[in-house]
Design a protein around this motif. Sequence first.
Motif, mmCIF file in Angstrom:
data_model
loop_
_atom_site.group_PDB
_atom_site.id
_atom_site.type_symbol
_atom_site.label_atom_id
_atom_site.label_comp_id
_atom_site.label_asym_id
_atom_site.label_seq_id
_atom_site.Cartn_x
_atom_site.Cartn_y
_atom_site.Cartn_z
ATOM 1 N N UNK A 147 0.843 -1.192 0.000
ATOM 2 C CA UNK A 147 0.000 0.000 0.000
ATOM 3 C C UNK A 147 0.872 1.234 0.000
ATOM 4 N N UNK A 148 0.653 2.092 -0.985
ATOM 5 C CA UNK A 148 1.441 3.297 -1.116
ATOM 6 C C UNK A 148 0.506 4.503 -1.020
ATOM 7 N N UNK A 149 0.526 5.146 0.132
ATOM 8 C CA UNK A 149 -0.361 6.295 0.333
ATOM 9 C C UNK A 149 -0.085 7.437 -0.636
ATOM 10 N N UNK A 150 1.126 7.465 -1.169
ATOM 11 C CA UNK A 150 1.469 8.554 -2.081
ATOM 12 C C UNK A 150 0.681 8.494 -3.391
ATOM 13 N N UNK A 151 0.144 7.317 -3.700
ATOM 14 C CA UNK A 151 -0.618 7.174 -4.950
ATOM 15 C C UNK A 151 -2.115 7.213 -4.715
ATOM 16 N N UNK A 201 -9.473 -8.008 -2.590
ATOM 17 C CA UNK A 201 -10.503 -7.253 -3.325
ATOM 18 C C UNK A 201 -10.139 -5.776 -3.405
ATOM 19 N N UNK A 202 -9.622 -5.252 -2.290
ATOM 20 C CA UNK A 202 -9.267 -3.833 -2.250
ATOM 21 C C UNK A 202 -8.234 -3.507 -3.312
ATOM 22 N N UNK A 203 -7.278 -4.433 -3.485
ATOM 23 C CA UNK A 203 -6.211 -4.204 -4.457
ATOM 24 C C UNK A 203 -6.802 -4.067 -5.857
ATOM 25 N N UNK A 204 -7.783 -4.925 -6.149
ATOM 26 C CA UNK A 204 -8.299 -4.935 -7.511
ATOM 27 C C UNK A 204 -9.339 -3.862 -7.794
ATOM 28 N N UNK A 205 -9.907 -3.255 -6.755
ATOM 29 C CA UNK A 205 -10.816 -2.140 -7.039
ATOM 30 C C UNK A 205 -10.090 -0.801 -7.019
ATOM 31 N N UNK A 206 -8.872 -0.783 -6.522
ATOM 32 C CA UNK A 206 -8.121 0.476 -6.427
ATOM 33 C C UNK A 206 -7.880 1.040 -7.827
ATOM 34 N N UNK A 208 -5.875 3.357 -8.793
ATOM 35 C CA UNK A 208 -4.499 3.788 -9.058
ATOM 36 C C UNK A 208 -3.519 2.733 -8.549
ATOM 37 N N UNK A 209 -2.284 3.124 -8.369
ATOM 38 C CA UNK A 209 -1.274 2.199 -7.887
ATOM 39 C C UNK A 209 -1.110 2.241 -6.375
ATOM 40 N N UNK A 210 -2.124 2.740 -5.658
ATOM 41 C CA UNK A 210 -2.002 2.851 -4.201
ATOM 42 C C UNK A 210 -2.009 1.474 -3.547
ATOM 43 N N UNK A 211 -2.832 0.575 -4.064
ATOM 44 C CA UNK A 211 -2.836 -0.799 -3.572
ATOM 45 C C UNK A 211 -2.390 -1.673 -4.738
ATOM 46 N N UNK A 212 -1.415 -2.536 -4.470
ATOM 47 C CA UNK A 212 -0.862 -3.326 -5.570
ATOM 48 C C UNK A 212 -0.412 -4.681 -5.070
#
Lengths: 240, 143
Positions: A147-151, A201-206, A208-212
Amino acid sequence: MSPNVRVKTLKIDGKDVSAREDQTILSVARENDIFIPTLCQMDGLTSVGACRLCLVEIKGSAKLQAACVTEVQEGMEVVTDSERLHSYRKMLIELLFVARNHICSVCVSNGHCELQSLAQRLGITHIHFPFRYPKLAVDLSHDRFGMDNNRCIRCGRCVRVCDEIEGAHTWDLMGRGDASQIVCDLNQPWGSSETCTSCGKCVHVCPTGALFEKGKSSSEMSKRQEFLPYLTLMRGDHNE
Amino acid sequence: MRRLGYKPHALIEALHTVQETFGYIDEDALKYLSRALRIPLSQVYGVATFYHYFSMKPQGKHTCVVCMGTACYIKGTGQILNNLENAYSIKAGETTPDGGLSLLTARCLGACGIAPAVVLDGVVIGHADPAHFNARVEEKLKQ
């Protein structure tokens, strides 16, 4: 559809359309191939009207309304694209770009990013605001995800999918205004969360690149979102 | 919480109670509230951090709230805050390492008529003099 749902007729961009009375402007527009940009809205999740990109003009009202949360009314005349709306939407996207670090060339979601493609579609070539680049932590404590809060654009999709679909509610937003950010449980490292089921699931609904997913290159990190309409269909509940 | 019927919407009331009883809200309190009211941890955390009233760290023995409203700011609370920050080497929102003083800011106290206003240990001080305010805080700390 229950038999006694009434039909409303309205105009979107001068085109006569009909809709069920419980439909939002956005869903009617989509059915009629009228494009309204969105980032926080997602079929299968509750709409919250957070990103404000789907703002539309409604004749007779001075205020702009978010199409994703505004239900249709009989005789409504909606304008989804005008000079004014276009400039607002561009400004909103630009502000999202400057709020955090959205440098596509060094982002894992480069090429699969909804923010990026929307910016391209709206013809954004320059940013007219100073970049802020707050230094925010990157959380790589989870085995499989990062998780990258910057994105993060704080659309809240991960929060809603985790709460409404997975039922874990591991994510939420903390703070307020520009200082708000996504937190895991009690603002703890993702890997130490006791509530997270690692479903991804969170990763795939994000958007942007915030969750990867860890260990993926940018060409591999495409998001698979087909599960969401399927899950909501199979559960057959609240959302359309 | 029993009074509030253990309902999830009692969260803010319950947070108020914790804040008033302990002076701050720690992780254990958040966990307890989360279980008792059956609200996800992250949501409890989100609500607690959204409101400025709730504090996640222990407050100092004395608290000093400097009003940053327009009227007070123009009348000199900016300078008061600066002086205090320099004197105790802390920033607004922080507490001195010895736990003696917490320095806080408020958007507006609603007491613009007596600007510049500062609240020292719950007592509103109107017409605070930027030049002599540090001495006043120092006096309070000695008590």
